[in-house]
Scaffold this active site. Structure first.
Site, PDB file in Angstrom:
ATOM      1  N   GLU A 103      -1.044 -14.027 -10.550  1.00  0.00           N
ATOM      2  CA  GLU A 103      -0.097 -13.115 -11.202  1.00  0.00           C
ATOM      3  C   GLU A 103       1.111 -12.909 -10.307  1.00  0.00           C
ATOM      4  OE1 GLU A 103      -2.104  -9.653 -12.969  1.00  0.00           O
ATOM      5  OE2 GLU A 103      -0.340  -8.449 -12.488  1.00  0.00           O
ATOM      6  N   ASP A 105       4.366 -10.248 -10.265  1.00  0.00           N
ATOM      7  CA  ASP A 105       4.759  -9.020 -10.965  1.00  0.00           C
ATOM      8  C   ASP A 105       6.094  -8.434 -10.584  1.00  0.00           C
ATOM      9  OD1 ASP A 105       2.256  -8.697 -12.158  1.00  0.00           O
ATOM     10  OD2 ASP A 105       1.461  -7.623 -10.425  1.00  0.00           O
ATOM     11  N   GLU A 107       7.376  -4.652 -11.694  1.00  0.00           N
ATOM     12  CA  GLU A 107       7.061  -3.434 -12.451  1.00  0.00           C
ATOM     13  C   GLU A 107       8.094  -2.376 -12.092  1.00  0.00           C
ATOM     14  OE1 GLU A 107       3.038  -2.212 -11.637  1.00  0.00           O
ATOM     15  OE2 GLU A 107       2.205  -3.902 -12.741  1.00  0.00           O
ATOM     16  N   THR A 121       6.789  -4.962  -6.673  1.00  0.00           N
ATOM     17  CA  THR A 121       6.496  -6.403  -6.807  1.00  0.00           C
ATOM     18  C   THR A 121       5.148  -6.692  -6.167  1.00  0.00           C
ATOM     19  OG1 THR A 121       7.555  -7.015  -4.699  1.00  0.00           O
ATOM     20  CG2 THR A 121       8.961  -7.019  -6.645  1.00  0.00           C
ATOM     21  N   ASP A 130      -2.826  -7.253  -3.378  1.00  0.00           N
ATOM     22  CA  ASP A 130      -2.591  -6.524  -2.124  1.00  0.00           C
ATOM     23  C   ASP A 130      -1.405  -7.075  -1.346  1.00  0.00           C
ATOM     24  OD1 ASP A 130      -4.796  -4.972  -2.677  1.00  0.00           O
ATOM     25  OD2 ASP A 130      -6.162  -6.214  -1.477  1.00  0.00           O
ATOM     26  N   LYS A 131      -0.359  -7.498  -2.069  1.00  0.00           N
ATOM     27  CA  LYS A 131       0.823  -8.016  -1.374  1.00  0.00           C
ATOM     28  C   LYS A 131       2.071  -7.320  -1.918  1.00  0.00           C
ATOM     29  CE  LYS A 131      -1.541 -12.309  -0.450  1.00  0.00           C
ATOM     30  NZ  LYS A 131      -2.199 -11.701   0.701  1.00  0.00           N
ATOM     31  N   GLU A 132       2.006  -5.994  -1.946  1.00  0.00           N
ATOM     32  CA  GLU A 132       3.073  -5.236  -2.582  1.00  0.00           C
ATOM     33  C   GLU A 132       4.304  -5.079  -1.695  1.00  0.00           C
ATOM     34  OE1 GLU A 132       0.046  -4.078  -1.863  1.00  0.00           O
ATOM     35  OE2 GLU A 132      -0.972  -3.586  -3.744  1.00  0.00           O
ATOM     36  N   ASP A 196      -0.890   8.687 -14.576  1.00  0.00           N
ATOM     37  CA  ASP A 196      -1.912   9.043 -13.581  1.00  0.00           C
ATOM     38  C   ASP A 196      -1.552   8.536 -12.186  1.00  0.00           C
ATOM     39  OD1 ASP A 196      -2.232   6.542 -14.817  1.00  0.00           O
ATOM     40  OD2 ASP A 196      -4.350   6.422 -14.284  1.00  0.00           O
ATOM     41  N   TRP A 197      -0.595   7.590 -12.063  1.00  0.00           N
ATOM     42  CA  TRP A 197      -0.218   7.131 -10.717  1.00  0.00           C
ATOM     43  C   TRP A 197       1.247   6.787 -10.509  1.00  0.00           C
ATOM     44  CZ3 TRP A 197       1.962   2.265 -10.423  1.00  0.00           C
ATOM     45  CH2 TRP A 197       1.739   1.427 -11.522  1.00  0.00           C
ATOM     46  N   ARG A 268      -3.175   0.538   6.587  1.00  0.00           N
ATOM     47  CA  ARG A 268      -3.963  -0.067   5.520  1.00  0.00           C
ATOM     48  C   ARG A 268      -4.752  -1.286   6.010  1.00  0.00           C
ATOM     49  NH1 ARG A 268      -0.817  -2.449   0.331  1.00  0.00           N
ATOM     50  NH2 ARG A 268      -2.563  -3.380  -0.778  1.00  0.00           N
TER      51      ARG A 268
END
Ligand SMILES: *[C@@H]1O[C@H](CO)[C@@H](O)[C@H](O)[C@H]1NC(C)=O
Length: 282
Positions: A103, A105, A107, A121, A130-132, A196-197, A268
């Site tokens: 995917e 992205d 958003e 992204t 997990d590569k935001e 919610d987020w 993280r």
């Protein structure tokens, strides 16, 4: 203007044919995409040149490309939900189906009136994301149309805003980082509720008295060699990379407008940041 001279009128004809061929590469929301959910909340307008997605208390809506693609350049112009868009998420992304999916992205997380959108992204390969990276924009994305593009070739993925690179995700398979390359992907777009987020971590909820919320897409373009040769058009994406001007612009965006980068989120990843983060950013 007069075109009495035969050579200039044949030039005009040639030019018209050329322009017509060029325009034919432009994807059409009726021919190349379909509204897949939202029971009438998604619409195709202007004979296929534009589409609106809307969201109310009962449902959002979305469209997807009819075809799947391996590599390509995917563009859309987009005008985001204006005013109080808190809780809404507008998307433009590529995704394969099934387990271990890939995917890519874009958003757009809405916000209260006057507060900035967040551009989120991410890249998933073989089911792992997990590569935001997240960004602010240098303009109001609700006031006018802007172009958002994903370039995906075997070497890299480039996210562009108005042709300015905001992120490059290089193929680092050589050091063990999975890269999307075997699974064909469709193009998707949606507008949905994520209060919610999405906005300030979920503290700001959608104000349903402002519904329906509407985002408008137009000039949707797909350049890919597969499966449809009619969409070939411009092939530059196949080897697209950043030149020095592109690298300068990327640096400018990353210094001034990046608000989150997984590569610097040491909390993280207490065992150490992912391997690809240690490589050159470009
Ligand atoms: C919304 O605005 C607030 C205040 O400027 C900001 O902290 C937040 O990151 C913005 N975006 C989202 C999606 O919450």
């Amino acid at each position: 203007m007069r075109f009495s001279n035969p050579s200039s009128s044949s030039m005009l004809l040639l030019f018209t044919v050329f322009v017509a061929c060029f325009l034919a590469t432009s994807a059409d929301f009726n021919r190349d995409a379909e509204i897949t959910w939202g029971q009438g909340r998604g619409k195709v307008l202007e004979g296929g040149r534009a589409s609106t997605l809307s969201l109310d208390q009962y449902s959002g809506s979305g469209f997807q490309s009819r075809n799947e693609y391996i590599y390509g350049r995917f563009d859309t112009q987009l005008k985001l939900v204006p005013g109080n868009s808190a809780g809404t998420v507008t998307t433009f992304f590529l995704s394969s189906q099934g387990q271990g999916h890939d995917e890519i992205d874009f958003e757009f997380l809405g916000n209260s009136s006057g507060d900035p959108y967040t551009v989120h992204t991410n890249v998933y390969a073989q089911g792992k994301g997990d590569k935001e990276q997240q960004f602010r924009l240098w303009f109001d994305p609700t006031a006018a149309f802007h172009t958002y593009s994903i370039v995906w070739n075997p070497q890299r993925i480039i996210f562009l805003v108005d042709n300015i690179p905001i992120r490059v995700f290089n193929n680092h398979e050589a050091i063990g980082t999975p890269f999307p390359k075997r699974q064909p992907m469709r193009v998707y777009a949606s507008l949905w509720n994520a209060d919610d987020w999405a906005t300030q971590g979920g503290r700001v909820k959608t104000d349903w008295t402002k519904a329906p919320f509407v985002a408008t897409y137009r000039n949707f373009n797909i350049y890919s060699s597969k499966p449809s040769d009619s969409l070939n058009g411009n092939q530059a994406w196949q080897t697209q990379e950043l030149d020095s001007n592109g690298r300068n612009r990327l640096r400018w965006v990353q210094q001034k407008y990046m608000i989150y980068n997984y590569c610097t989120d040491f909390k993280r990843f207490p065992q150490g940041i992912p391997a690809e983060c240690k490589r050159s950013r470009f």
